[in-house]
Scaffold this motif. Structure first.
Motif, short mmCIF file in Angstrom:
data_model
loop_
_atom_site.label_atom_id
_atom_site.label_comp_id
_atom_site.label_asym_id
_atom_site.label_seq_id
_atom_site.Cartn_x
_atom_site.Cartn_y
_atom_site.Cartn_z
N MET A 365 1.00 -1.06 -0.11
CA MET A 365 0.12 -0.37 -0.55
C MET A 365 0.54 1.07 -0.37
O MET A 365 0.81 2.04 -1.14
CB MET A 365 -0.61 0.03 1.15
CG MET A 365 -2.34 -0.95 0.98
SD MET A 365 -3.09 -0.81 2.82
CE MET A 365 -2.92 -2.05 3.41
N ILE A 366 1.84 1.37 0.77
CA ILE A 366 2.26 2.78 1.43
C ILE A 366 3.51 3.12 -0.02
O ILE A 366 3.32 4.26 -0.55
CB ILE A 366 3.20 2.82 2.23
CG1 ILE A 366 4.12 1.84 2.03
CG2 ILE A 366 2.31 2.49 3.33
CD1 ILE A 366 5.36 1.54 4.17
N ARG A 367 3.96 1.68 -0.31
CA ARG A 367 5.39 1.82 -1.64
C ARG A 367 4.62 2.26 -2.74
O ARG A 367 4.76 2.46 -3.98
CB ARG A 367 5.97 0.99 -1.93
CG ARG A 367 6.68 -0.04 -0.97
CD ARG A 367 8.19 0.28 -1.29
NE ARG A 367 9.05 -0.24 -0.49
CZ ARG A 367 10.63 0.05 -0.60
NH1 ARG A 367 10.94 -0.07 -2.03
NH2 ARG A 367 11.14 -0.13 0.76
N GLY A 368 2.74 1.24 -2.84
CA GLY A 368 2.16 1.84 -4.69
C GLY A 368 1.92 3.08 -4.56
O GLY A 368 1.36 4.26 -5.78
N ALA A 369 1.65 3.96 -3.62
CA ALA A 369 1.58 5.44 -4.16
C ALA A 369 3.01 5.72 -4.30
O ALA A 369 3.18 7.24 -4.92
CB ALA A 369 1.36 6.37 -2.28
N MET A 370 4.61 5.40 -4.01
CA MET A 370 5.65 6.15 -4.91
C MET A 370 5.31 6.68 -6.53
O MET A 370 5.42 7.61 -6.59
CB MET A 370 6.38 5.63 -4.41
CG MET A 370 7.11 5.32 -3.15
SD MET A 370 8.81 4.60 -2.48
CE MET A 370 9.75 5.68 -2.93
#
Length: 422
Positions: A365-370
């Motif tokens: 979830m958090i890396r997909g935002a990059m």
């Protein structure tokens, strides 16, 4: 099976924990080797294959695509197997894949397609390894020591990120080939494998979960994250921060070179000072948590230090670049300290049988935002300009901590600690 903690758990220092020191040493050397390859792969494409800008961009995309494709399956793999042999296997696989580049170059058969495959395969193996690493750390120490352990690992990782490109440049000067530089990465993986083989701490075998579907197992990790009253807020804070930090990373070079007229030497100095903030953040995270309490430190550092990132868009020509350097320093310091604390928090509250899937779900979830942040940076940068877009990005990254400030965590001093594995 009860895990007997080493004497270091009683005398107050992890430096006497033999197995942790082995693990930390191997990780640190492997991180430095990986940082060297991060620069060596695109340099190989440019200098040996005369790759175009588009081809280098595709190469970067292949290296990051694994986080979207492999993360959730990796979490299920990690929860089903004993983690140390899995990490050893990852080290062997990474070494073989990376070694294929200098071998192919020496034989005259290196192609851009080969580099694409290497970038994706190494990225995929790294996904499995990193999730296994975060899930394995509680085996080596009590959960009350997780902040200290993660802090030490984050510090040496920040040193590797800061020093790896410089080391790669120096090695390329000596070896006269970017492909040959990757041999250093292979050697670092060998050292990492040896240190893992020397660890003695027993690891409990995961329970047999039968023939349950992959979809159901992945859903269990995501459900645990989204239902936890604090963990879902950690994801929201981290995702927004990652998106905005990706915008800053994309535009800060454009801002320094284009808007401020900075020369390349000064650019390198400013970015180097920013990277130093990450080293300081890793060093100070444990002491800060002891001073104010682990739960408070999780949000307080980002709230009170993260705001100094607003100095970045205030920067100007000449001595004004020092504002950019100071802002980058504060941003990296608060980000690395926050990451140390949030990783320790989620390790401490998650049941052992869910650690792999929980870590995988959060990183997905958090890396997909990059990638979204990079795209937004291009769109808003073209519309508003680099300075205004940077102001939006650093403001939103800082304010993301409000998800935690107004959470149940605000009323606690220390992080919750669940019983050790048994």
């Amino acid at each position: 099976m009860t895990i007997n903690r080493p004497a270091s758990e009683q005398d107050g220092t992890l430096l006497k924990n033999r197995d942790f020191m082995l693990f930390w040493t191997g990780q640190s050397i492997s991180d430095l080797g990986a940082a060297v390859t991060t620069l060596a792969v695109p340099l190989t494409a440019i200098t040996m294959l005369r790759a175009s800008t588009f081809e280098v961009g595709v190469l970067t995309a292949f290296s990051t695509a694994a986080w979207l494709v492999m993360t959730l399956p990796a979490g299920m793999i990690v929860d089903r197997v004993v983690k140390r042999p899995l990490m050893i296997g990852c080290g062997v696989a990474r070494g073989v894949v990376v070694a294929s580049v200098p071998v192919a170059a020496a034989l005259g058969g290196l192609t851009i397609i080969h580099l694409y495959a290497v970038a994706f395969l190494v990225g995929s193996i790294n996904v499995v390894f990193e999730i296994a690493c975060q899930s394995y750390l509680p085996v080596l120490m009590s959960r009350r020591r997780l902040i200290e352990g993660n802090g030490k690992i984050a510090t040496t990782n920040a040193v590797a990120v800061a020093g790896g490109p410089s080391l790669a440049g120096g090695l390329m000067t000596v070896l006269h080939s970017a492909a040959r530089v990757m041999v250093v990465d292979c050697l670092s993986y060998v050292i990492g494998i040896v240190t893992l083989l020397l660890i003695r701490s027993p690891e409990p075998r995961p329970a047999d979960r039968g023939d349950r579907s992959m979809r159901r197992e992945a859903a269990e990790g995501i459900t645990f994250v989204l239902r936890h009253p604090v963990l879902r807020r950690v994801v929201a804070c981290s995702s927004i921060s990652n998106l905005c930090d990706a915008m800053v990373t994309t535009l800060v070079v454009v801002f320094l070179l284009g808007d401020l007229g900075t020369d390349p030497a000064t650019l390198g100095l400013v970015l180097g000072l920013g990277s130093a903030g990450g080293i300081v953040g890793g060093v100070l995270a444990t002491s800060f948590a002891r001073w104010v309490g682990g739960a408070r430190a999780l949000w307080a550092g980002k709230l009170y230090l993260g705001g100094f990132a607003l100095l970045i868009p205030i920067g100007g020509p000449g001595w004004g670049v020092l504002a950019v350097a100071a802002g980058l320093f504060a941003s990296r310091l608060s980000t690395v300290a926050y990451n140390v604390l949030q990783i320790a928090f989620r390790q401490s509250i998650c049941p052992p049988e869910l650690l792999g899937r929980m870590n995988a779900s959060i990183r997905w979830m958090i890396r997909g935002a990059m990638p979204i942040g990079g795209l937004l940076a291009g769109i808003l940068g073209a519309w508003l300009g680099a300075r205004a877009t940077l102001a939006v990005a650093v403001s939103c990254s800082w304010l993301a901590v409000l998800w935690l400030v107004f959470s149940p965590l605000r009323r606690q001093r220390e992080m919750p600690v669940t019983p050790d594995w048994s």
